[in-house]
Design an enzyme around this catalytic site. Structure first.
Site, PDB file in Angstrom:
ATOM      1  N   GLU A   1      -5.226  -8.736   0.666  1.00 56.76           N
ATOM      2  CA  GLU A   1      -5.939  -8.410   1.900  1.00 56.76           C
ATOM      3  C   GLU A   1      -7.401  -8.183   1.566  1.00 56.76           C
ATOM      4  OE1 GLU A   1      -4.515  -5.084   4.285  1.00 56.76           O
ATOM      5  OE2 GLU A   1      -2.433  -5.695   3.987  1.00 56.76           O
TER       6      GLU A   1
ATOM      7  N   GLU B   1       0.799  -1.233   0.000  1.00 54.96           N
ATOM      8  CA  GLU B   1       0.000   0.000   0.000  1.00 54.96           C
ATOM      9  C   GLU B   1       0.835   1.289   0.000  1.00 54.96           C
ATOM     10  OE1 GLU B   1      -2.748  -0.291   3.301  1.00 54.96           O
ATOM     11  OE2 GLU B   1      -3.814  -1.977   2.414  1.00 54.96           O
TER      12      GLU B   1
HETATM   13  C1  JJW Z   1      -6.519   5.215   5.079  1.00 57.84           C
HETATM   14  C2  JJW Z   1      -6.234   7.568   7.772  1.00 57.84           C
HETATM   15  C3  JJW Z   1      -8.409  10.065   9.139  1.00 57.84           C
HETATM   16  C4  JJW Z   1      -4.385  -2.207   6.738  1.00 57.84           C
HETATM   17  C5  JJW Z   1      -6.091   5.774   6.257  1.00 57.84           C
HETATM   18  C6  JJW Z   1      -5.557   4.994   7.255  1.00 57.84           C
HETATM   19  C7  JJW Z   1      -6.850   8.924   7.841  1.00 57.84           C
HETATM   20  C8  JJW Z   1      -9.051  10.083  10.498  1.00 57.84           C
HETATM   21  C9  JJW Z   1      -5.819  -1.831   6.819  1.00 57.84           C
HETATM   22  N1  JJW Z   1      -3.959  -2.519   5.389  1.00 57.84           N
HETATM   23  O1  JJW Z   1      -3.899  -3.180   8.839  1.00 57.84           O
HETATM   24  C10 JJW Z   1      -6.428   3.859   4.909  1.00 57.84           C
HETATM   25  N2  JJW Z   1      -5.863  -0.519   6.175  1.00 57.84           N
HETATM   26  O2  JJW Z   1      -1.575  -3.342   7.644  1.00 57.84           O
HETATM   27  C11 JJW Z   1      -2.621  -2.953   5.583  1.00 57.84           C
HETATM   28  N3  JJW Z   1      -6.007  -0.331   4.883  1.00 57.84           N
HETATM   29  O3  JJW Z   1      -6.251   7.127   6.444  1.00 57.84           O
HETATM   30  C12 JJW Z   1      -2.649  -3.752   6.863  1.00 57.84           C
HETATM   31  N4  JJW Z   1      -6.013   0.959   4.640  1.00 57.84           N
HETATM   32  O4  JJW Z   1      -7.459   9.063   9.087  1.00 57.84           O
HETATM   33  C13 JJW Z   1      -4.004  -3.408   7.491  1.00 57.84           C
HETATM   34  C14 JJW Z   1      -5.462   3.649   7.086  1.00 57.84           C
HETATM   35  C15 JJW Z   1      -5.904   3.062   5.911  1.00 57.84           C
HETATM   36  C16 JJW Z   1      -5.867   1.619   5.772  1.00 57.84           C
HETATM   37  C17 JJW Z   1      -5.753   0.685   6.774  1.00 57.84           C
END
Ligand code: JJW
Length: 449
Positions: free
Chosen positions: A354, A167
């Site tokens: 995932e 990611e």
């Molecule tokens: C966007 C945060 C605003 C994980 C994001 C934060 C902004 C209040 C799950 N994928 O734990 C997307 N996950 O380690 C990898 N996918 O913005 C694996 N996308 O906050 C899982 C997190 C994510 C996010 C988390």
């Protein structure tokens, strides 16, 4: 006998985790400090004030965790390697004890009949490299390739599936533009340069991994992708949706599979675009063997002149179910995404690396976890994957996020994604109903209808 949506023979059912989220042992056996150690140790960064210091204690309980996977019957396990265990300062001396840990883990998996899928970078950059600018510093891309070589040299005889990054969109935007993740920087221009260096490092590592590998070695990258839908059919909202798609999906897919950044977004970003050196795009677009897709939700957006850089905002869909992450449950988006990837890009093989959901779980007096909503979420998504395969998408496997509840980054331990429940006080693992259901899916290689 109940009807079953049968998957192709050899379909690789798996589970996924990441080093910082499960391992703990943050300062054991010569491990260096990572940016997530630093970040979680900083007051106010993590929702519940927690850290990954102990997490699921997987560093000490990996044998038990392999046994758990064997009980579930999983065919493959996607995990990541902590760069700081291998090269504590990011570049320079190698820590043999770090390599020994993953060496034992890989042998344990193979002994249990489970294929290891390794992610090299799942967000835990060595702090020493952050001290020279982190991914904003182009040199770090070259240090990453050196680290990849060290790992491949030790494990490449037994590990045949490698993912460079997890990611990169999240790494760049959440880590460097919004600052909600480590390293907590808030600078949009830097974020775009970081995204470019992540892509560059991917291409450099692809070359290293292919060179050190054999004919069976497969190399890919994991992107978090979402179909984007306009809130209304207005031209403005449709343009906003296309922009969000460019920002979230095409900004990474196009360089990797086409060899150029999307022209519309390059223009939209104006002065914010990264410095790209001659030759970078051909390094980035080196042929890869598979794409890993992390799919959780779609995004629905509306044009909004006040909506920052992209002039849009996400909207809540009335009547839809939402998970504890605030993400809409939208299984059709997985089918739409897979078909689109197959149509628009030449991708030899695809894995769902995932998919899963956070819901409020509780251990009931019977000692079990009846997570019916997660089970339903998985079933609906599995069925869309099945449909995509029938329509010709070369989907080869499916990794549920996650094997077990773990440290969900800025949310700490407040979001449970596991098909196995973890009692963090005792480190006891309890297979949830969704886990037992997944066990049956794997055994039958299909989803009961
Ligand atoms: C966007 C945060 C605003 C994980 C994001 C934060 C902004 C209040 C799950 N994928 O734990 C997307 N996950 O380690 C990898 N996918 O913005 C694996 N996308 O906050 C899982 C997190 C994510 C996010 C988390």
């Amino acid at each position: 006998m109940a009807n079953v949506a049968r998957f192709p023979e050899g379909f690789l059912w798996g589970v996924a985790t990441a080093a910082y989220q499960i391992e703990g042992a943050w300062n054991e056996d010569g491990k260096g400090v990572s940016i997530w150690d630093t970040f979680s140790h900083t007051q106010g960064k993590i929702a519940d004030g927690s850290t990954g210091d102990i997490a699921c204690d997987h560093y000490h309980r990996w044998r038990e965790d392999i046994a758990l996977m064997k009980e579930l019957g999983v065919k493959a396990y996607r995990f990541s390697i902590a760069w700081t265990r291998i090269i504590p300062q990011g570049s320079g001396p190698v820590n043999p004890k770090g390599l020994d840990f993953y060496d034992r883990l890989v042998d344990g998996l193979l002994e249990a009949g489970i294929k290891p899928f390794i992610t090299l970078y799942h967000w835990d950059l060595p702090q020493a490299l952050q001290d020279i600018g982190g991914w904003a510093n182009r040199d770090v891309a070259y240090y990453f390739a050196d680290y990849a070589a060290v790992v491949a040299h030790r494990l490449g005889d037994r590990v045949k599936h490698w993912m460079t990054h997890n990611e990169p969109w999240v790494v760049a935007w959440v880590g460097y533009a919004w600052g909600h993740h480590a390293p907590g920087i808030k600078n949009t221009k830097v974020a775009l340069q970081v995204a470019h260096h992540l892509l560059l490092s991917h291409g450099l590592a692809v070359e290293v991994l292919k060179d050190l590998g054999d004919a069976e070695t497969k190399v890919g990258i994991v992107l978090n992708l979402s179909p984007v839908h306009p809130a209304t059919e207005s031209d403005e909202d449709k343009a906003a949706a296309h922009r969000n798609d460019g920002y979230h999906n095409r900004w990474f897919l196009d360089p990797i599979f086409v060899g150029s950044y999307p022209a519309d977004m390059w223009e939209w970003f104006g002065q914010l675009v990264p410095e790209v050196k001659p030759g970078d795009m051909s390094i980035i677009s080196r042929r890869i063997d598979f794409l890993g897709v992390n799919y959780y939700t779609r995004s629905v957006v509306k044009h909004d002149p006040q909506g920052g850089l992209l002039q849009l905002r996400g909207v809540h869909v009335e009547g839809s179910e939402y998970t504890e992450m605030g993400w809409e449950v939208y299984p059709d988006g997985l089918y739409e995404l897979l078909v689109r990837l197959h149509r628009d890009y030449k991708i030899p093989e695809i894995y769902i690396t995932e998919n899963g959901a956070a819901f409020k779980d509780e251990v009931t007096p019977d000692g079990k976890v009846h997570d019916e909503r997660r089970l339903n979420y998985l079933r609906e998504h599995f069925l869309r994957a099945h449909k995509a395969i029938q329509d010709g998408v070369p989907l080869k496997g499916y990794f549920v996020w996650s094997l077990m509840d773990n440290f969900e980054w800025a949310h700490g331990y407040t979001k449970r994604f596991g098909i196995v429940y973890v009692d963090y006080e005792t480190q006891k693992r309890i297979i949830k109903d969704s886990g037992y259901w997944y066990q049956k899916v794997i055994a039958e290689n299909g989803v009961p209808l």
